[in-house]
Every structure is written in structure tokens, then in C-alpha cells.
Design a protein around this motif. Structure first.
Motif, PDB file in Angstrom:
ATOM      1  N   UNK A   1       0.847  -1.183   0.000  1.00  0.00           N
ATOM      2  CA  UNK A   1       0.000   0.000   0.000  1.00  0.00           C
ATOM      3  C   UNK A   1       0.887   1.240   0.000  1.00  0.00           C
ATOM      4  N   UNK A   2       0.549   2.169  -0.865  1.00  0.00           N
ATOM      5  CA  UNK A   2       1.337   3.390  -0.972  1.00  0.00           C
ATOM      6  C   UNK A   2       0.994   4.317   0.177  1.00  0.00           C
ATOM      7  N   UNK A   3       2.009   4.839   0.823  1.00  0.00           N
ATOM      8  CA  UNK A   3       1.786   5.797   1.902  1.00  0.00           C
ATOM      9  C   UNK A   3       2.702   6.983   1.697  1.00  0.00           C
ATOM     10  N   UNK A  22       7.630  15.836   1.391  1.00  0.00           N
ATOM     11  CA  UNK A  22       6.720  14.703   1.242  1.00  0.00           C
ATOM     12  C   UNK A  22       7.498  13.550   0.627  1.00  0.00           C
ATOM     13  N   UNK A  23       7.513  12.413   1.314  1.00  0.00           N
ATOM     14  CA  UNK A  23       8.088  11.195   0.737  1.00  0.00           C
ATOM     15  C   UNK A  23       7.135  10.759  -0.358  1.00  0.00           C
ATOM     16  N   UNK A  24       7.573  10.923  -1.602  1.00  0.00           N
ATOM     17  CA  UNK A  24       6.663  10.911  -2.744  1.00  0.00           C
ATOM     18  C   UNK A  24       6.824   9.661  -3.596  1.00  0.00           C
ATOM     19  N   UNK A  73      12.967  10.680  -4.280  1.00  0.00           N
ATOM     20  CA  UNK A  73      11.517  10.524  -4.132  1.00  0.00           C
ATOM     21  C   UNK A  73      10.956  11.475  -3.088  1.00  0.00           C
ATOM     22  N   UNK A  74      11.318  12.737  -3.184  1.00  0.00           N
ATOM     23  CA  UNK A  74      10.837  13.755  -2.256  1.00  0.00           C
ATOM     24  C   UNK A  74      10.276  14.929  -3.059  1.00  0.00           C
ATOM     25  N   UNK A  75       9.169  15.435  -2.583  1.00  0.00           N
ATOM     26  CA  UNK A  75       8.594  16.661  -3.131  1.00  0.00           C
ATOM     27  C   UNK A  75       8.604  17.714  -2.020  1.00  0.00           C
TER      28      UNK A  75
END
Length: 123
Positions: A1-3, A22-24, A73-75
Motif C-alpha cells: 500500500x502506498x503511503x 513529502x516522501x513521494x 523521491x521527495x517533493x
């Protein structure tokens, strides 16, 4: 599941700055939304999969900057010149597809959401 996981919220005085992270997800449109107490959630900014196109709500243009580091993978959402009306719960969201000017601000475009982080701006 994506979190998705946001961080960086807090309390600041008007005129101050905060940077949200945000860990994106990689290679998808990422957006930031906010919801103030008693108000509907609204789109704040979005960035396309490659990071070359960004979108902003009129209320934050010139003050907020969205960016992404796809290697990590960060926004990010850099928020400058904060105002009391920026006080809200800020959430990041991921779209399965890419962003478009006519839809980036629509909640139903996004498939995954973070829990949110509070931003409080005092006058």
C-alpha cells in the motif's frame, strides 16, 4: 500500500518561511493541498512527473515554490512570506498520471494521500 508522509510543518510568525517535505512517488504528478478549519480542501501547488512544469493557486503564486527530487523521491513545498490565512493542514497527494492545467487542483485526480502536517501562521 502506498503511503505518503509529510514533514516540516509547524508554527511561524507572519512573514516567515517553512519548507514542507513529502516522501513521494516517482514519475507521477504530485500535489500539495491544504484545508483550513471550517473550509474545504483546496489545491495549493502541483508538479509534473519530470519536475519541469508547476502549477500554483493564485493565492500562493510568488510566495510558494514546489519542487521535487526524483532521485530521493521527495517533493518540497517552500513557503515564504507566510500569512495567517495560510494556516491549514497541508497534505501531499500523488496522481497515477501526469498533471494538467485544468485538473491539477481537483482532489479526485489524486489516488494517494498523506496524513498531513499542520502549518500555523500567527500575526
Amino acid at each position: 500500500q502506498v503511503q505518503l508522509v509529510e514533514s516540516g510543518g509547524g508554527s511561524v510568525q507572519a512573514g516567515g518561511s517553512l519548507r514542507l517535505s513529502c516522501a513521494a512517488l516517482r514519475n507521477v504528478c504530485m500535489g500539495w493541498f491544504r484545508q483550513a478549519p471550517g473550509k474545504e480542501r483546496e489545491g495549493v501547488a502541483a508538479i509534473n512527473s519530470g519536475g519541469g512544469t508547476t502549477y500554483y493557486a493564485d493565492s500562493v503564486k510568488g510566495r510558494f515554490t514546489i519542487s521535487r527530487d526524483n532521485a530521493k523521491n521527495i517533493v518540497y513545498l517552500q513557503m515564504n512570506s507566510l500569512k495567517p490565512e495560510d494556516t491549514a493542514m497541508y497534505s501531499c497527494a500523488a496522481d497515477h498520471y501526469d498533471c494538467y492545467s485544468g485538473s491539477w487542483f481537483k482532489e479526485y485526480e489524486y489516488n494517494y494521500w498523506g496524513q498531513g502536517t499542520w502549518v500555523t501562521v500567527s500575526s
